[in-house]
Design a protein around this motif. Structure first.
Motif, PDB file in Angstrom:
ATOM      1  N   PRO A   1       0.828  -1.201   0.000  1.00  0.00           N
ATOM      2  CA  PRO A   1       0.000   0.000   0.000  1.00  0.00           C
ATOM      3  C   PRO A   1       0.871   1.263   0.000  1.00  0.00           C
ATOM      4  CG  PRO A   1      -0.715  -1.545   1.694  1.00  0.00           C
ATOM      5  CD  PRO A   1       0.615  -2.023   1.211  1.00  0.00           C
ATOM      6  N   PRO A   2       0.338   2.385  -0.472  1.00  0.00           N
ATOM      7  CA  PRO A   2       1.126   3.633  -0.499  1.00  0.00           C
ATOM      8  C   PRO A   2       1.588   4.083   0.875  1.00  0.00           C
ATOM      9  CG  PRO A   2      -1.188   4.047  -1.038  1.00  0.00           C
ATOM     10  CD  PRO A   2      -0.986   2.574  -1.085  1.00  0.00           C
ATOM     11  N   ASP A   3       0.778   3.868   1.908  1.00  0.00           N
ATOM     12  CA  ASP A   3       1.173   4.252   3.265  1.00  0.00           C
ATOM     13  C   ASP A   3       2.427   3.487   3.704  1.00  0.00           C
ATOM     14  OD1 ASP A   3      -1.828   3.763   2.822  1.00  0.00           O
ATOM     15  OD2 ASP A   3      -1.853   5.427   4.261  1.00  0.00           O
ATOM     16  N   THR A   4       2.446   2.185   3.415  1.00  0.00           N
ATOM     17  CA  THR A   4       3.602   1.358   3.765  1.00  0.00           C
ATOM     18  C   THR A   4       4.833   1.780   2.978  1.00  0.00           C
ATOM     19  OG1 THR A   4       2.138  -0.506   4.244  1.00  0.00           O
ATOM     20  CG2 THR A   4       4.463  -1.009   3.861  1.00  0.00           C
ATOM     21  N   TYR A   5       4.629   2.064   1.709  1.00  0.00           N
ATOM     22  CA  TYR A   5       5.734   2.505   0.857  1.00  0.00           C
ATOM     23  C   TYR A   5       6.352   3.786   1.409  1.00  0.00           C
ATOM     24  CZ  TYR A   5       8.239   3.968  -3.363  1.00  0.00           C
ATOM     25  OH  TYR A   5       9.209   4.369  -4.253  1.00  0.00           O
ATOM     26  N   ARG A   6       5.510   4.729   1.759  1.00  0.00           N
ATOM     27  CA  ARG A   6       6.009   6.011   2.281  1.00  0.00           C
ATOM     28  C   ARG A   6       6.775   5.800   3.582  1.00  0.00           C
ATOM     29  NH1 ARG A   6       2.112  11.051   2.533  1.00  0.00           N
ATOM     30  NH2 ARG A   6       3.416  11.847   0.835  1.00  0.00           N
ATOM     31  N   ARG A   7       6.237   5.010   4.492  1.00  0.00           N
ATOM     32  CA  ARG A   7       6.922   4.780   5.771  1.00  0.00           C
ATOM     33  C   ARG A   7       8.289   4.151   5.559  1.00  0.00           C
ATOM     34  NH1 ARG A   7       1.772   3.168   7.576  1.00  0.00           N
ATOM     35  NH2 ARG A   7       2.312   0.976   7.268  1.00  0.00           N
ATOM     36  N   SER A   8       8.366   3.213   4.619  1.00  0.00           N
ATOM     37  CA  SER A   8       9.629   2.534   4.355  1.00  0.00           C
ATOM     38  C   SER A   8      10.688   3.498   3.861  1.00  0.00           C
ATOM     39  CB  SER A   8       9.415   1.417   3.324  1.00  0.00           C
ATOM     40  OG  SER A   8      10.642   0.799   3.015  1.00  0.00           O
ATOM     41  N   PHE A   9      10.327   4.347   2.907  1.00  0.00           N
ATOM     42  CA  PHE A   9      11.310   5.262   2.345  1.00  0.00           C
ATOM     43  C   PHE A   9      11.628   6.399   3.307  1.00  0.00           C
ATOM     44  CE2 PHE A   9      10.624   2.952  -1.482  1.00  0.00           C
ATOM     45  CZ  PHE A   9      11.790   3.099  -2.188  1.00  0.00           C
ATOM     46  N   ARG A  10      10.641   6.844   4.072  1.00  0.00           N
ATOM     47  CA  ARG A  10      10.905   7.909   5.044  1.00  0.00           C
ATOM     48  C   ARG A  10      11.825   7.399   6.144  1.00  0.00           C
ATOM     49  NH1 ARG A  10       7.586  12.464   4.799  1.00  0.00           N
ATOM     50  NH2 ARG A  10       7.289  12.841   2.578  1.00  0.00           N
ATOM     51  N   SER A  11      11.592   6.162   6.624  1.00  0.00           N
ATOM     52  CA  SER A  11      12.417   5.631   7.696  1.00  0.00           C
ATOM     53  C   SER A  11      13.840   5.391   7.213  1.00  0.00           C
ATOM     54  CB  SER A  11      11.833   4.317   8.226  1.00  0.00           C
ATOM     55  OG  SER A  11      11.801   3.331   7.227  1.00  0.00           O
ATOM     56  N   THR A  12      13.994   5.013   5.933  1.00  0.00           N
ATOM     57  CA  THR A  12      15.318   4.807   5.385  1.00  0.00           C
ATOM     58  C   THR A  12      16.086   6.120   5.329  1.00  0.00           C
ATOM     59  OG1 THR A  12      14.515   2.967   4.048  1.00  0.00           O
ATOM     60  CG2 THR A  12      16.600   3.951   3.389  1.00  0.00           C
ATOM     61  N   ARG A  13      15.429   7.190   4.904  1.00  0.00           N
ATOM     62  CA  ARG A  13      16.108   8.489   4.812  1.00  0.00           C
ATOM     63  C   ARG A  13      16.441   9.021   6.202  1.00  0.00           C
ATOM     64  NH1 ARG A  13      12.328   9.959   1.009  1.00  0.00           N
ATOM     65  NH2 ARG A  13      11.317  11.418   2.430  1.00  0.00           N
TER      66      ARG A  13
END
Length: 321
Positions: free
Chosen positions: A307-319
């Protein structure tokens, strides 16, 4: 018969010229246990027929390829050039290890070694998205999936390129030691703790369209208007083609029907907005022409795998890390 809980010897199967990233990833993850792990860890063996060219480095293996047959897990790192056939001795050693009961996994283009050994026949497999067509062409009995991070067939596993090698190695640690230990390894590496293999490779395959191709201008024009409602008729009119002609041209260039291609471009734009902005899901849906958050979530998960929410959390946490 060996079981997952018994696995502790990890042999890195090497020969020819290798890419250094995947080899280093595997060595780092399986050679160094987290500080909070008190149970036995892996014994890592570097196996090969002789000196190896690994990127700019020359590496001397600790063992010969015959050692693979007694390993619990065999990892095949990425080959430097898929146009060079895998060395026959490597193919035979990997095949023999699997027949002896080893769990065999490939990282990136290491899948071509597994394919040559016959281990991908009838199984799902993947590799870096740029080479999935070639893998499928060489090994038509394999079920090649270009869109996933890794595949797990039990005794045979394959990973896509670069970062997906980390994901597959963490997946193996998860299988052997559980989620808590795998997450601890991920924290040490400063990477997301676990991404399911079914997630997409998060890349957009570049279109091979020259500037004078009749679709070149249309593709650029369309990508500038992804926030607008566009139909096949709109695209055909812009290209001065009939809808049937447009469909034929799109399939020959992209392998997709016009609206399928358009949907993928909308999702790719949504990925960019989710990574780079704080726009709400509703705002991203409007900006990408999908109208509602419900539609965005449904289409995004279908194309990307999460889902887009999961995608965003993954990339935000990586940065943030």
């Amino acid at each position: 018969m060996r079981t997952l809980s018994d696995m502790h010897t990890v042999a890195l199967a090497t020969a020819g010229q290798l890419l250094h990233f995947e080899l280093a990833v595997a060595y780092e993850i399986f050679r160094n246990p987290p500080v909070d792990v008190t149970s036995s860890w892996y014994d890592v063996l570097l196996c090969g027929p002789g000196s190896l060219q690994v990127g700019p480095f020359v590496v001397e293996p600790d063992h010969g390829l015959d050692r693979l047959a007694s390993a619990d897990t065999v990892l095949v790192p990425a080959c430097a050039d898929i146009d060079d056939p895998p060395p026959p001795e490597l193919i035979e050693a990997v095949r023999a290890a699997h027949e002896a009961g080893a769990r065999v996994a490939s990282l990136c283009t290491g899948a071509f070694v597994l394919g040559a050994a016959g281990l991908l026949d009838g199984r799902r497999a993947t590799t870096h998205w740029a080479h999935t067509d070639e893998l499928s062409a060489r090994h038509p009995q394999a079920v090649v999936d270009p869109d996933v991070l890794y595949t797990d067939n039990g005794s045979v596993l394959t990973a896509a390129g670069k970062a997906a090698a980390v994901d597959l190695c963490l997946h193996l640690v998860h299988l052997d030691h559980g989620a808590t230990v795998a997450n601890s390894v991920a924290r040490r590496l400063v990477v997301p703790p676990h991404r399911a293999g079914g997630q997409a490779q998060f890349v957009s395959t570049p279109m091979k369209v020259s500037g004078d191709h009749m679709l070149a201008g249309l593709l650029a024009w369309t990508q500038e208007r992804l926030d607008q409602p566009l139909t096949v008729t709109d695209l055909a009119k812009r290209a001065n083609l009939s809808p049937r002609q447009l469909n034929r041209q799109f399939r020959s260039v992209t392998g997709q029907a016009p609206l399928q291609w358009l949907l993928v471009q909308r999702v790719r734009r949504a990925q960019q907005l989710l990574e780079a902005t704080d726009d709400s899901i509703e705002g991203v849906a409007v900006a990408t022409g999908m109208g509602t958050a419900t539609t965005l979530r449904r289409q995004f998960k279908r194309v990307v795998g999460v889902p887009p929410d999961t995608y965003r959390r993954s990339f935000r946490s990586t940065r943030t890390a």
